[in-house]
Design a protein around this motif. Structure first.
Motif, PDB file in Angstrom:
ATOM      1  N   ASP A 169       0.889  -1.068  -0.005  1.00  0.00           N
ATOM      2  CA  ASP A 169       0.039   0.074  -0.006  1.00  0.00           C
ATOM      3  C   ASP A 169       0.966   1.397   0.012  1.00  0.00           C
ATOM      4  O   ASP A 169       0.682   2.217  -0.687  1.00  0.00           O
ATOM      5  N   LEU A 170       2.267   1.265   0.876  1.00  0.00           N
ATOM      6  CA  LEU A 170       2.861   2.520   0.829  1.00  0.00           C
ATOM      7  C   LEU A 170       3.303   2.558  -0.437  1.00  0.00           C
ATOM      8  O   LEU A 170       3.931   3.751  -0.558  1.00  0.00           O
ATOM      9  N   SER A 171       4.047   1.483  -1.062  1.00  0.00           N
ATOM     10  CA  SER A 171       4.698   1.624  -2.222  1.00  0.00           C
ATOM     11  C   SER A 171       3.935   2.363  -3.414  1.00  0.00           C
ATOM     12  O   SER A 171       4.106   3.090  -4.126  1.00  0.00           O
ATOM     13  N   ASN A 172       2.493   1.770  -3.266  1.00  0.00           N
ATOM     14  CA  ASN A 172       1.488   2.099  -4.478  1.00  0.00           C
ATOM     15  C   ASN A 172       1.367   3.782  -3.877  1.00  0.00           C
ATOM     16  O   ASN A 172       1.167   4.683  -5.009  1.00  0.00           O
ATOM     17  N   GLN A 173       1.132   4.177  -2.796  1.00  0.00           N
ATOM     18  CA  GLN A 173       1.051   5.722  -2.473  1.00  0.00           C
ATOM     19  C   GLN A 173       2.289   6.516  -2.846  1.00  0.00           C
ATOM     20  O   GLN A 173       2.073   7.661  -3.322  1.00  0.00           O
ATOM     21  N   ILE A 174       3.488   5.918  -2.646  1.00  0.00           N
ATOM     22  CA  ILE A 174       4.520   6.690  -3.129  1.00  0.00           C
ATOM     23  C   ILE A 174       4.757   7.016  -4.496  1.00  0.00           C
ATOM     24  O   ILE A 174       5.142   8.000  -5.212  1.00  0.00           O
ATOM     25  N   LYS A 175       4.292   5.690  -5.271  1.00  0.00           N
ATOM     26  CA  LYS A 175       4.318   5.944  -6.735  1.00  0.00           C
ATOM     27  C   LYS A 175       3.478   6.932  -7.201  1.00  0.00           C
ATOM     28  O   LYS A 175       3.653   7.904  -8.138  1.00  0.00           O
ATOM     29  N   GLU A 176       2.083   7.000  -6.541  1.00  0.00           N
ATOM     30  CA  GLU A 176       0.913   7.956  -6.971  1.00  0.00           C
ATOM     31  C   GLU A 176       1.463   9.475  -6.620  1.00  0.00           C
ATOM     32  O   GLU A 176       1.330  10.310  -7.411  1.00  0.00           O
ATOM     33  N   LEU A 177       2.138   9.391  -5.265  1.00  0.00           N
ATOM     34  CA  LEU A 177       2.905  10.930  -5.001  1.00  0.00           C
ATOM     35  C   LEU A 177       3.660  11.106  -5.691  1.00  0.00           C
ATOM     36  O   LEU A 177       4.074  12.611  -6.360  1.00  0.00           O
ATOM     37  N   GLN A 178       4.755  10.349  -6.287  1.00  0.00           N
ATOM     38  CA  GLN A 178       5.751  10.810  -7.051  1.00  0.00           C
ATOM     39  C   GLN A 178       5.013  11.422  -8.618  1.00  0.00           C
ATOM     40  O   GLN A 178       5.944  12.071  -9.139  1.00  0.00           O
ATOM     41  N   LYS A 179       4.154  10.531  -9.114  1.00  0.00           N
ATOM     42  CA  LYS A 179       3.572  10.881 -10.386  1.00  0.00           C
ATOM     43  C   LYS A 179       2.895  12.241 -10.087  1.00  0.00           C
ATOM     44  O   LYS A 179       3.067  13.254 -11.054  1.00  0.00           O
ATOM     45  N   LYS A 180       2.354  12.793  -8.931  1.00  0.00           N
ATOM     46  CA  LYS A 180       1.724  14.213  -8.752  1.00  0.00           C
ATOM     47  C   LYS A 180       2.988  14.891  -8.651  1.00  0.00           C
ATOM     48  O   LYS A 180       2.833  16.376  -9.298  1.00  0.00           O
ATOM     49  N   LEU A 181       3.910  14.654  -8.019  1.00  0.00           N
ATOM     50  CA  LEU A 181       5.145  15.681  -7.858  1.00  0.00           C
ATOM     51  C   LEU A 181       5.593  16.051  -9.280  1.00  0.00           C
ATOM     52  O   LEU A 181       5.833  17.278  -9.517  1.00  0.00           O
ATOM     53  N   SER A 182       5.740  14.900 -10.320  1.00  0.00           N
ATOM     54  CA  SER A 182       6.327  15.097 -11.386  1.00  0.00           C
ATOM     55  C   SER A 182       5.576  16.037 -12.362  1.00  0.00           C
ATOM     56  O   SER A 182       5.936  17.018 -12.852  1.00  0.00           O
TER      57      SER A 182
END
Length: 149
Positions: free
Chosen positions: A58-71
């Motif tokens: 769950d945390l890995s998926n959340q990190i990926k989502e946040l990285q996409k948003k940041l990018s």
């Protein structure tokens, strides 16, 4: 020494080795006395491990989502900044293409050249010539009506 007596029945044999069997069984029982507690601890540890693995996913998926948003946010910010630097209207920010800042800047230069062309006055003004011809005709008419002199 004691004299050897042969064992003739199973009961005699069992009676002679019962103490030895009892000691061996007690040793094994003592060795595995905590089997139930170890088994329950293992079960608890497995459950905890499964929960941790799910939480990690769950945390890995959340990190990926946040990285996409940041990018996306960084790209949008760069597009806005570059559009302002190039003198483009803010509405054109979403039209800029590219993943890197250099690619976005090149695209903005191309768009900026389109916008600056629209702001340059035309070299030929047909209305001005029509007005000049009209003025000449009126002056000529005025010169005929009112002689100078």
């Amino acid at each position: 020494m004691a004299e050897f007596t042969p064992i003739n029945t199973q009961e005699e044999f069992d009676a002679l080795i019962s103490d030895r069997i009892q000691r061996a069984q007690n040793t094994v029982r003592e060795e595995y006395a905590d089997y139930d507690s170890v088994k329950s601890e293992l079960s608890t540890a497995k459950t905890d491990l499964e929960k941790a693995a799910q939480q990690n996913t769950d945390l890995s998926n959340q990190i990926k989502e946040l990285q996409k948003k940041l990018s996306k946010s960084e790209t949008d910010s760069a597009k806005t900044r570059i559009a302002l630097e190039m003198g483009l209207p803010l509405e054109m920010c979403s039209r800029l293409q590219g993943k890197t800042e250099d690619e976005i800047r090149e695209d903005a230069k191309g768009l900026a050249s389109l916008f600056t062309r629209q702001n340059v006055p035309p070299l030929f003004n047909p209305e001005a010539q029509a007005e000049d011809a009209k003025q000449k005709a009126l002056k000529g008419l005025l010169g005929q009506i009112m002689p100078q002199g």
